[in-house]
Every structure is written in C-alpha cells, then in structure tokens.
Design a protein around this motif. Sequence first.
Motif, short mmCIF file in Angstrom:
data_model
loop_
_atom_site.label_atom_id
_atom_site.label_comp_id
_atom_site.label_asym_id
_atom_site.label_seq_id
_atom_site.Cartn_x
_atom_site.Cartn_y
_atom_site.Cartn_z
N GLU A 140 8.15 -4.86 -0.42
CA GLU A 140 9.54 -4.43 -0.27
C GLU A 140 10.12 -4.91 1.06
O GLU A 140 11.29 -5.34 1.12
CB GLU A 140 9.62 -2.90 -0.37
N HIS A 141 9.30 -4.83 2.12
CA HIS A 141 9.78 -5.24 3.43
C HIS A 141 10.08 -6.73 3.48
O HIS A 141 11.10 -7.15 4.04
CB HIS A 141 8.75 -4.89 4.51
N HIS A 142 9.21 -7.56 2.91
CA HIS A 142 9.46 -9.00 2.94
C HIS A 142 10.61 -9.39 2.01
O HIS A 142 11.30 -10.37 2.28
CB HIS A 142 8.19 -9.77 2.58
N ASP A 143 10.80 -8.65 0.95
CA ASP A 143 11.95 -8.91 0.10
C ASP A 143 13.26 -8.58 0.83
O ASP A 143 14.24 -9.32 0.71
CB ASP A 143 11.87 -8.08 -1.18
N TYR A 201 0.88 -1.17 0.00
CA TYR A 201 0.00 0.00 0.00
C TYR A 201 0.91 1.21 0.00
O TYR A 201 1.82 1.32 0.83
CB TYR A 201 -0.90 -0.02 1.24
N TYR A 202 0.70 2.14 -0.93
CA TYR A 202 1.61 3.27 -1.10
C TYR A 202 0.96 4.60 -0.74
O TYR A 202 1.42 5.65 -1.19
CB TYR A 202 2.13 3.30 -2.55
N TRP A 218 11.20 3.41 0.52
CA TRP A 218 10.82 4.11 -0.70
C TRP A 218 11.99 4.14 -1.68
O TRP A 218 11.79 4.04 -2.90
CB TRP A 218 10.35 5.53 -0.39
N LYS A 219 13.20 4.31 -1.18
CA LYS A 219 14.38 4.28 -2.04
C LYS A 219 14.54 2.91 -2.68
O LYS A 219 14.83 2.80 -3.88
CB LYS A 219 15.62 4.64 -1.21
N ILE A 221 14.51 2.15 -6.68
CA ILE A 221 15.63 1.49 -7.36
C ILE A 221 15.14 0.28 -8.14
O ILE A 221 15.54 0.06 -9.29
CB ILE A 221 16.71 1.07 -6.34
N ALA A 222 14.29 -0.53 -7.51
CA ALA A 222 13.80 -1.76 -8.13
C ALA A 222 12.38 -1.60 -8.65
O ALA A 222 11.58 -2.52 -8.61
CB ALA A 222 13.89 -2.91 -7.14
N LYS A 223 12.09 -0.43 -9.16
CA LYS A 223 10.72 -0.10 -9.57
C LYS A 223 10.16 -1.08 -10.59
O LYS A 223 8.97 -1.41 -10.57
CB LYS A 223 10.71 1.32 -10.15
N GLU A 224 11.02 -1.57 -11.48
CA GLU A 224 10.53 -2.49 -12.52
C GLU A 224 10.06 -3.81 -11.94
O GLU A 224 9.28 -4.54 -12.56
CB GLU A 224 11.64 -2.73 -13.56
N PHE A 225 10.51 -4.14 -10.72
CA PHE A 225 10.08 -5.37 -10.07
C PHE A 225 8.75 -5.19 -9.32
O PHE A 225 8.02 -6.15 -9.14
CB PHE A 225 11.14 -5.86 -9.08
N TYR A 226 8.47 -3.95 -8.86
CA TYR A 226 7.30 -3.73 -8.03
C TYR A 226 6.11 -3.13 -8.78
O TYR A 226 4.96 -3.35 -8.39
CB TYR A 226 7.67 -2.84 -6.85
N ASP A 227 6.37 -2.37 -9.84
CA ASP A 227 5.27 -1.74 -10.56
C ASP A 227 4.24 -2.72 -11.12
O ASP A 227 3.04 -2.42 -11.13
CB ASP A 227 5.82 -0.87 -11.70
#
Length: 421
Positions: A341-344, A325-326, A354-355, A359-365
């Motif tokens: 992100e936290h579990h990763d 949730y953002y 958030w950083k 950085i890994a935006k292509e993995f989360y988007d």
Amino acid sequence: MATFANPETRFDLFGGAEELPPSLRPRTSARSTSPSSSSTGTPASSSDSEEAETRATTPGVDEGKPAWVLPGEQWAPRTIEPAMDGSDFLWQMTEEPHRTRRKAILKAHPEITKLMGHEPLTKWVVLFVTLVQFSTAFYLRNTPFFSWKFWILAYLIGGTANQNTFLAVHEITHNLAFRGVRANRLFAIFANLPIGVPFAMMFKKYHIEHHKFLGEDGMDTDLPSRLELLVLKTVLGKTFFCTFQIFFYALRPGFIRYQAPTRWIALNMVVQLSFNALVVKFLGWYSMLYFLLSSHMAGSLHPCAGHFIAEHYLFDGHDQETWSYYGPLNILCYNVGLHQEHHDFPSVPWTRLWKLHDIAKEFYDPLPAHTSWPGVTWRFITDPQVGMWSRVKRKGKGDPRGNDGGGGVELVANAGGLKDE
C-alpha cells in the motif's frame, strides 16, 4: 542474464500501451479456470504464442468472462523458473509494478486521493517517543555499559523506540508530518536526535530514489551489492547480516551511489553532533552509549527489525518484490508493514494506510503477505532457498519517462515526499 526492456516502451494500463510486460499480462488464475482478460479492459496480446501462455483453453467457457475474481489477481506473483540457486539476483525486464497498479486502483477508487496529505498526529508520537528515550538515557546515566540492566533496557525500550524513530523519519521523508517541505526537513532533524548518528537528510535522498527507481541496479541502494551476495551466502553470513544490518543500510549507499552533500545534510550533522556533545557533557558517556546501542538494537535481531527483510526480499519461490505484513507490530512502526500500500501510494500517511487497504481490498487480498516479522528473519537465516540474492534487480539509468515516482504526488503537491523543494 535478461536484458532491460526498451526504455521507449510504456508499460502502463492507461497510457496507450499496446503490450504489457510479461509479469503484468493476464494469466489464468488459480481461483478460476475461465479465460484471462484484464478487469480494467486491457486485452491480452493477440499473437498465437502469447495466447497459449496467457489464456485458458477450457472448452465451453464464456470467452468474455474474466479469469480472475479480484482485480488484484492480475498482479499475483509468478513462480520463478528455474528456481534461484543463490548465484545471482532475479533480473527482470519489466518496470516495477506499483506505478501500473496505482493507476488501476485510482481508476477504480478515485476517492483514495482524499486520503493523501499530512498527518498531524505524527509530530505528537515523535515527541512522546523522543521523551521516552531522553528519560531512559537520563535514568541510565550512572549505569555501567557492560551491565545486564543497560543492555536489557537498550533492547526492550531503546531498540523499540529507535526503530519507531527510524520509521518516523521515513514518514517525515515523505513530507507527511507537516504541510511544508521545510517544516518536515527541520522536524526530521529533530527526530534524528535519539539515533545518535546524523542520517535523516541523507536518507531522504536515497529513499526518494528507492521509490522512483525500485529495483534498478546502481540507483536503488536498498538492494544488496554483489559482494554481499558472494560473502553472506551461508547461515553464518546471513546471521551476521541480520545482526548488523543497520550498518549495511547506513554504509552501502555511499559505496553504491554517491550523493553530493547539501546544506541540509550539513545542518543535520551540525545539530546531531552538537546534541551528542551536550549529552556527553551533562549526562555522561553512558547516556550517549545508550542512544547508540539503541540504534544498533533497532536494526539487529529485534522483532521490529524484521520489516527490513520482509519488505522487498523474495519468498516462496515467487517473483513478488514488495510484501506486506498486517500483524500487530505495525502499531509500533507507523504501519510500515502495509508496504504494498505504501509503495502504491507514498502520499498516504500511516494512519490512513488501513483505510486505503480496505477501500482497495480487491487489489490487495490476492497478494501473498507475511504473517510474522520475527518469522521472516528466522526464515531468511535458516532457509537455504532464501538469501541476499533473493531480490529483483533491473538494468537501467534512471527513469526515461521522467516519472516522479507516483503516489499521487501530482495530485497533492509535495505530499508524497518525492519532490524536494
């Protein structure tokens, strides 16, 4: 019911596995109609039957072109078929996705390791919120418990502050407030004080297992029990759960998985009960009841309490077991909404999540995310397709690989809070 996959099989992209679990195999993306192939170089299975399931057959398309635009599409959720009917949980044979995705992200962005480590700001936020709670408790020391002012302040200030404190303890549990494990433990016991009930040290034990064995029946005590599934099916039952969910999270672990008491748990109890006695002696019972009511409000029908359900329940008919949730409520909650992100990476503190995401935006988007915590609570209660059964479960007895839960713990000692001493 599905059976658990062979524990000897390693389902990771870089561990030499010959075959990925079904939920991680390449598939045709909604973004593209070209044939599937892993962006990390892992090929699909060579069998004809699997080829038909995982590769597109559009004529004239370059066979070497990836089927997804972003690497994260490899982990996009699948539709649950047949749809869940509320009679059982979703049983999976695959391992949880975070370990595999973590390896892929670190390969693509090794600089993420620089985000790992403790966050000095955490202790100042905890001290501020604790001061707010002490001040409010002092202000209400002569206010009757059954008065509008008492309950409104307990909801607005107390519920928000104690939810923040719950998540501060969560952050400290991962050893992210100080460098040393001992310092983090002692600070967690201090942060526990406004809650009124000693939970920090016991929470640490159960939460570490939640990361190590996500979704494992009998190990991950964040999962509802079958009794809860059977009794809390209706709108009334789900409303009861959401209203008193803090009690479920507090009491369920003791019924699901016994943890032997330790000296840290004993210290937590002694400090908390001593503090409670001092509050009653010098401020009176109303102040003590304010702390306790605040804790109940924090885990009840409070906007911030929506994160309890939002994090791991299944929505939209997908098999995605962790959701982010953002939205703006993250400001009050140590960015716990960034839960993928936290579990990763449990070793990345709240100020740098958030950083990590950027950085890994292509993995989360490509991954579905919630837009509202209160909306999640409302939907959980009212949607007949969502309920206590909307969780992924796996059979297993711990991790046969001896996996430490990942998150870069092996790279930054103790940073992820997944090792005790």
